[in-house]
Structures are given as structure tokens and as C-alpha cells.
Scaffold this active site. Structure first.
Site, PDB file in Angstrom:
ATOM      1  N   LYS A   1     -68.590 -86.690 -41.851  1.00 47.08           N
ATOM      2  CA  LYS A   1     -69.575 -85.621 -41.607  1.00 47.08           C
ATOM      3  C   LYS A   1     -71.007 -86.141 -41.817  1.00 47.08           C
ATOM      4  O   LYS A   1     -71.206 -87.211 -42.431  1.00 47.08           O
ATOM      5  CB  LYS A   1     -69.306 -84.453 -42.568  1.00 47.08           C
ATOM      6  CG  LYS A   1     -69.462 -84.811 -44.041  1.00 47.08           C
ATOM      7  CD  LYS A   1     -68.859 -83.732 -44.943  1.00 47.08           C
ATOM      8  CE  LYS A   1     -68.990 -84.113 -46.405  1.00 47.08           C
ATOM      9  NZ  LYS A   1     -68.192 -83.240 -47.281  1.00 47.08           N
TER      10      LYS A   1
ATOM     11  N   TYR B   1    -103.199 -89.982 -49.931  1.00 43.79           N
ATOM     12  CA  TYR B   1    -103.598 -88.574 -49.935  1.00 43.79           C
ATOM     13  C   TYR B   1    -103.813 -88.040 -51.345  1.00 43.79           C
ATOM     14  O   TYR B   1    -103.085 -88.397 -52.277  1.00 43.79           O
ATOM     15  CB  TYR B   1    -102.515 -87.726 -49.266  1.00 43.79           C
ATOM     16  CG  TYR B   1    -102.488 -87.841 -47.757  1.00 43.79           C
ATOM     17  CD1 TYR B   1    -103.651 -87.717 -46.985  1.00 43.79           C
ATOM     18  CD2 TYR B   1    -101.291 -88.053 -47.088  1.00 43.79           C
ATOM     19  CE1 TYR B   1    -103.613 -87.809 -45.604  1.00 43.79           C
ATOM     20  CE2 TYR B   1    -101.235 -88.138 -45.703  1.00 43.79           C
ATOM     21  CZ  TYR B   1    -102.404 -88.022 -44.974  1.00 43.79           C
ATOM     22  OH  TYR B   1    -102.357 -88.106 -43.614  1.00 43.79           O
TER      23      TYR B   1
HETATM   24  C1  LIG Z   1     -67.438 -84.072 -48.268  1.00 43.06           C
HETATM   25  C2  LIG Z   1     -66.035 -83.781 -48.688  1.00 43.06           C
HETATM   26  C3  LIG Z   1     -65.171 -84.815 -49.118  1.00 43.06           C
HETATM   27  C4  LIG Z   1     -65.634 -86.229 -49.367  1.00 43.06           C
HETATM   28  O1  LIG Z   1     -66.050 -86.378 -50.699  1.00 43.06           O
HETATM   29  P1  LIG Z   1     -66.560 -87.800 -51.282  1.00 43.06           P
HETATM   30  O2  LIG Z   1     -66.969 -87.499 -52.669  1.00 43.06           O
HETATM   31  O3  LIG Z   1     -67.710 -88.194 -50.413  1.00 43.06           O
HETATM   32  O4  LIG Z   1     -65.418 -88.740 -51.168  1.00 43.06           O
HETATM   33  C5  LIG Z   1     -63.838 -84.499 -49.342  1.00 43.06           C
HETATM   34  N1  LIG Z   1     -63.388 -83.230 -49.182  1.00 43.06           N
HETATM   35  C6  LIG Z   1     -64.195 -82.213 -48.825  1.00 43.06           C
HETATM   36  C7  LIG Z   1     -63.639 -80.843 -48.718  1.00 43.06           C
HETATM   37  C8  LIG Z   1     -65.536 -82.440 -48.582  1.00 43.06           C
HETATM   38  O5  LIG Z   1     -66.355 -81.428 -48.256  1.00 43.06           O
END
Ligand SMILES: *Cc1c(COP(=O)(O)O)cnc(C)c1O
Length: 369
Positions: free
Chosen positions: A38, A264
């Protein structure tokens, strides 16, 4: 002179392979591996990363939203893709691209069932998520009767898996809580297996879960951050290799006198004569304003150069007074020099946030493919 010539995010596919093999080595051979890709594969390059992982033999992908899964399908990804947080407005598109939704409430289940019916589906693969303590998404234990009722005499859907998510898998001071979540999940699955008359597979562990609770790997695990080289602890980090390295170059060097200011709001003021370097990297690239004013540093020719003054939209200024460097020289921000975790911790955030913030303006360069 550096060869990169501009700000880049270098992505090392050998590192990805190493991390995948390391995580796999913690699991039973028969346990399936879902790679979480993702958010552009944690801010890297979703398609490239997914293609590499598919070639290495991962069993499943997960994305957060339908659109991300569509992109994977359009780039030729063939293995199953779980959509962790699908929105009903996208259910038609999700089915059209053979994506597999997480159904996490009776309302979502009902809405998805309607679309599946409308589209004449039978045995469409779906996943049910249970809330065992995170209180984010998921059915509760006492929804089980409802679920069974909703699924009775429907052949539109086939439950492929049950899953849940740990709230504090990286935090061993919460071990009792995590073990309780695992226990609740087991019980829920057992009851549902009986009610459904078939046995969807189960999964609960993210990266830190794989490390700390391998006994709860069930039939599959879901790893994201570990694949990208971070493991939420120094010990695990030392076994992993960062996939992403953010690099930039020096655009201009200035010699400033004492009592001058830089950037800035004149946020930096020189007490002594200084040499500063301006870099083509700013908050629009994902290095937020909070990283300014001495909170952290970049590396130039093996030495640390603190970020001085406020981070601008397209530039940061660093102090190179004690560094032998020239315009055009390469600058390491995080990755091969200091880890993204260390860089992020300088402003009390985590590698996940820093990595996913690197914007699409930064060119991705793949190495070791
Ligand atoms: C993002 C996510 C993961 C991955 O977790 P990591 O800590 O990056 O390994 C696993 N399960 C769900 C439901 C997630 O939302």
C-alpha cells in the site's frame, strides 16, 4: 561531481530480496506470505516492488484502497490482491479487476453482497476482518451469528480468509495484551469454521508480529515495513537492509559572515563565519518543516551536515563549514547513511511516516534489479 544530478530515491531490489528472505526464514515453509504494498509500497515504487516480489514467490499482496489494486492489475500482477480498506463506492471497480475486499462489518458485507449479486458473481473471494483490540476496523466476536445469517444460502461470496491485526506487536511491554488478541482471534475462527462448514485460512501478524509472535503465524503473515528494511527495533534493523536511499546534490555553496541569517523568517543566525550548502529538496518532496533548525542532518562526503533554518518548499540549507565539498557533490539524506528510522526519530516520528511522505516529484531510480 556526483552522477545523480538531482534528488533521487534509490531503490535497491537486492535489499528487498534480502529482507524477504530474512522474514521468510522466521516462518514455517508452508506459511503463506502476503506483502503489503500500500501507499506506493511504503513510498517507494509499488509496481516495481510488486513485480520483484511476485517473481520471488510471494503468495498475496495487500493494498489499502481499490485504486492501488487496480494499478497493480494494470501492470500485470497476477497473484491475489487483498484490499484492506475498500470503500463501497469502488466495489464495482474492485470486482472488475479481480481484487479481494476486506469486509469488516455487517453493513459492508451487505453492500458488497448486493454488488456481487448485481454482477452475477459466484464464490467471489472475500476476507473477513475481526477487531480483537485495535478498535480500528473489524467485526466483533458477537457479530458471528449475524455473519453466519448473512451468508446463509448465498453462493455469491466465498470467504477466503479470516484476519485480525495486533495493536502493539512491536511493544513487548504489551505482550499480555497481544497474547489476549491472539487468543480471541483463535476462538472467533474456531466458532466461524464450525458455522460456515469450511475453513478459510487465518492471518494476524505484521512485521513485528513475525519477529515477536511467530507462534501466531497461522496460515499466512502480512509484512510491509520489514520488506522495506525496517523492523521497529535496533536488533531487527541490523538484520535488514534499507531498500530506499534518499539522495540529493549541492546546488550552491555560500560563505556567510557572523550575524547573517539563512532562510525564511531568518530562523538561522550565524554566530561565526559559516559555509552553507543549498540542496534541491524541501517539504514538497516529503522532508517536512519539522526537520529544520538543527533537528537532524544529512551526510556529505562522509560527514554530517546539520539542516539549518526552516525547510523551504523546494530547498533546505545545511551547514558544511567543516566539510570539504563542492557544488554538485552528492548528499545522502537517509538510507545508506543514517536509517530512515533514525532520521525520523529526530522529530519524534517513525520510518513509516517519513518513507510514505517522499513525494512523487522525487525520481525513483532502481538498482540491483
Ligand atoms: C499496513 C498493514 C500491515 C503491515 O504492517 P507492517 O508493520 O508494515 O509490517 C499489516 N496488516 C494490516 C492490516 C495493515 O494495515
Amino acid at each position: 561531481m556526483s552522477k545523480i544530478g538531482e534528488t533521487i530515491l534509490q531503490l535497491d531490489l537486492k535489499a528487498l530480496e534480502h529482507n524477504y528472505r530474512f522474514l521468510r526464514s522466521k516462518l514455517a515453509a508452508k506459511t503463506k506470505f502476503l506483502a503489503v504494498v500500500k501507499a506506493f509500497a511504503y513510498g517507494s515504487d509499488m509496481v516495481t516492488i510488486a513485480q520483484k516480489l511476485e517473481s520471488l514467490g510471494v503468495d498475496y499482496f495487500a493494498v489499502a484502497y481499490t485504486k492501488e489494486g487496480v494499478l497493480l492489475r494494470k501492470s500485470g500482477i497476477k497473484i491475489p490482491i487483498l484490499v484492506l480498506h475498500p470503500q463501497p463506492i469502488n466495489f464495482t471497480e474492485l470486482i472488475d479487476h479481480s481484487l479481494e475486499p476486506n469486509l469488516y462489518s455487517s453493513k459492508i458485507l451487505k453492500l458488497f453482497l448486493e454488488v456481487a449479486k448485481q454482477k452475477g458473481q459466484t464464490n467471489y473471494p472475500v476476507h473477513l476482518k475481526f477487531n480483537t483490540g485495535l478498535n480500528r476496523l473489524g467485526f466483533l466476536e458477537n457479530d458471528i451469528a449475524n455473519i453466519a445469517e448473512q451468508l446463509k444460502e448465498t453462493d455469491e461470496l466465498k470467504i477466503i480468509s479470516f484476519f485480525s491485526h495486533l495493536a502493539a506487536s512491536e511493544d513487548l511491554s504489551e505482550k499480555a495484551f497481544s497474547l489476549n488478541q491472539i487468543d480471541r482471534f483463535k476462538k472467533i475462527c474456531k466458532v466461524l469454521h464450525q458455522k460456515l462448514g469450511y475453513t478459510p485460512f487465518r492471518h494476524m501478524l505484521n512485521t513485528s508480529g513475525i519477529i515477536n509472535y511467530p507462534e501466531a503465524q497461522f496460515e499466512m503473515v502480512r509484512s510491509g515495513i520489514g520488506l522495506y528494511g525496517y523492523g521497529n527495533s535496533k536488533a531487527v534493523d541490523s538484520k535488514l537492509v534499507p531498500v530506499a536511499t534518499l539522495k540529493t546534490i549541492i546546488s550552491q555553496i555560500h560563505k556567510i559572515e557572523s550575524n547573517e541569517s539563512v532562510g525564511y523568517n531568518r530562523a538561522y543566525k550565524s554566530e561565526k563565519p559559516r559555509t552553507t550548502a543549498t540542496l534541491p529538496l524541501g517539504h514538497a518532496d516529503g522532508i517536512g518543516r519539522h526537520y529544520g533548525n538543527g533537528k537532524t542532518y544529512v551526510s556529505i562526503n562522509g560527514k554530517n551536515a546539520p539542516i539549518i533554518g526552516n525547510v523551504c518548499m523546494d530547498m533546505i540549507m545545511v551547514d558544511v563549514t567543516d566539510i570539504d565539498c563542492q557544488e554538485g557533490d552528492e548528499v545522502l539524506v537517509f538510507g545508506q547513511n543514517q536509517s530512515a528510522e533514525d532520521f525520523a526519530s529526530s522529530v519524534n516520528t517513525i520510518s513509516y511516516e517519513l518513507l510514505t511522505a517522499i513525494s512523487s516529484r522525487v525520481k525513483r531510480v532502481i538498482v540491483n534489479s
